[in-house]
Every structure is written in structure tokens, then in C-alpha cells.
Design a protein around this motif. Sequence first.
Motif: not given
Length: 313
Positions: A233-237, A134-135, A208-215
Motif C-alpha cells: 500500500d502506498l500513500e499518494v494524493q 477527478a478526485k 502494476v496498480v491493483e486498486s485505488v482507495r481514499g475517502d
Amino acid sequence: MNYDIIVVGGGPAGMTAAIYAGRAGWKTLLIDPMGGGGQPSMADMIYNYPGFPNGIGGPELMDLMARQAKAFGVKIEYEEVIRITQEAQDSGASGEAGLKVSTGDAEYTARAVVYAAGTLPRKLGVSGEEKYLAKGISFCATCDGALFRDKVVAVVGGGDSALSEAVFLTQFAKEVLLIHRRDEYRAGAANVKLVDQNPKIKQLKSTVVESVRGDEVLTGISVRDLRTGEVRDLEVQGLFLYVGWMPNVEPVRHLVETDEYGYVLTNEDMSTKTPGLFVAGDVRRKPLRQITTAVGDGAVAVWSAEKYLLERG
Ligand SMILES: Cc1cc2nc3c(=O)[nH]c(=O)nc-3n(C[C@H](O)[C@H](O)[C@H](O)COP(=O)(O)OP(=O)(O)OC[C@H]3O[C@@H](n4cnc5c(N)ncnc54)[C@H](O)[C@@H]3O)c2cc1C
């Protein structure tokens, strides 16, 4: 409060069961935390439900079903069922066991229950995922797609839901990355063609997606190419997950048989090993999970519940 029939879940299976039960004059309660809607309320358009040659919006279809149920006198409670148990005495003439339906706030009893709680979307199980639910991470393009206008989003999955929602998201996003762990999609040819023809969709197969990151919110994902082992690493919002489903079986697990994935095993008439408990829709083991089959299950379940009630007087 006593009812003849309680329907748990207001998706297509539950709504159909409630419509039939209400129309037949049974005192009927439908319980759903959202008041109904189910998975179709997450779908932009439904094109394969008969009667709508130009398709119909998922939320609109479910709103029509809810209105039909209410028109037949069905009461709807906005609650989540936590547990269903067998009662020693039922409210019917025969005095046989009835069923108690407990929510966090209330307890209801019924002589028969149609359990149609559907399925929940699966998560990826990768690092960072819980933090960004949800973020930036969503299971519903119809609900959240407009939040990602002119952004880059990723869709994970290879079935019809993933592909059709990827196409839907191109209305808003400037680019949609469609990530699938296999080389071939499970989706039907019609959706594959729409994806292939859409210039805004970039297809990342065998990935496959290996991890998710953000602030505070999601800013990117790491993906692995399964053919080369390369990690990028891919930039996605936005990240939309369509990687499968889990049956919502907990409230009745102790009353039914399940398969190795937790789907409820029913007889052809939707009955279970518990007298008076009938199970319909995606939550049960079946070869095809669609609105049409859920609707059919709901009708059969109530037909069986009525037979059960009439036999007991
Ligand atoms: C994005 C998307 C697109 C789809 N597109 C199509 C399509 O084009 N055509 C098609 O035929 N099918 C489509 N499907 C599949 C279809 O929606 C499902 O097969 C169908 O909705 C199953 O109906 P159901 O009533 O069994 O369960 P659901 O629709 O899952 O409904 C279950 C309901 O039970 C409620 N519930 C869950 N737990 C509890 C609880 N403990 N207490 C009370 N209530 C509870 C939920 O809130 C929900 O409202 C799509 C699905 C998705 C997600």
C-alpha cells in the motif's frame, strides 16, 4: 445550417484542416466541445514541433492554430458530435449524398466532412478508479499538476507522455512515483535520461496498480511487484494515468472500416468508404501519432475533400 466542409475535432489535425479549408475560401465549420485544443493542450511543453527552437507550450501552440483558423473565416462551435449520417440529397449542384452532423443540440449539413476526433486516454480498470476520477486521478499533469504541490503523486505508464509528465510534476510534488508494468520503458532515450537524473522521481518497474482507495479524495494505491508478487500500500494524493489511448470513433463507426482496436482505416488520401467523409489524425490507423503527422493528415484530408467537392461542381 449548410457548410461546404465541416471539421470534427479541433486538435492539430482538425485545426490544420480548418486552416486550409478556410484559406481556400470554403464555408467551413469546426466543431469541438472545447472549441479546440486536443491532446497538446495537456502537454506542458512541445519540443519536437518544427519552428520553435526552445519548444512551445502545448496550450499556446493550439491557441495559435485556433487564431489562424478564425483569421481565415472558420466558424467554431463548442459542441460534441454524436453522430454523422449520410443524407439522401446534398446541397451541392450534383445532388449527391451529403453528410449530416448531429450534436446534442443542433444538426449541420456539409458536402464533405473531415473527421479528426483523436483519442481518449485509457483507464486502468482497477477497483476504486471510477470513484476517484477527478478526485485525485488525472490524465493531464499540465492541467492538474499544480494541485499537488508538496504532495506525493504517482504516474502510471512507460511511454514518452508518462516520463515527460513525471518530470514536469517534480516542479510541484515532493515525490513522484513512476510505475511501469515492464522492466524497460517504451519512451525515447532523452526522456529516460531526464527521469534517471531526477532525484524526485522514484521508479517502480515491473509493477502494476491493483486498486485505488481514499475517502472524499484519493489517499492511496495498492501496487503489485510482478517479479516477487509482493503487494504494497502506498500513500499518494495524485495518480496520473498514461497507459494508452482509445480512438474516438463512435460518431462514424457505421461509416468506416476499423482495425481490431477501433482505429479508422483510411486510404492514403484520408478518404474512407463513405463518399465525402475524410478521416485525419490520431483516430486513424497509422504508424506514428504525433503533432507533425496529425498536421500532415489534416492538410491531405482537406486537399482530398476539395478535390471531391470540385469534381462534383
Ligand atoms: C501529454 C501529452 C504530451 C504529448 N506530447 C507530444 C509532443 O511533445 N510532440 C508531439 O508531436 N506529440 C505529442 N503528443 C501527441 C499529440 O498531441 C497527438 O498526436 C496529436 O494531438 C493528435 O492530434 P489529433 O488532432 O489527431 O487529435 P487530438 O489532439 O486528440 O484532438 C482531437 C480533438 O477532437 C475533439 N473531439 C473528440 N471527440 C469529439 C466529438 N465527438 N465531437 C467533436 N470533437 C471531438 C477533442 O475534444 C479534441 O480537441 C502528446 C500527447 C499528450 C497527451
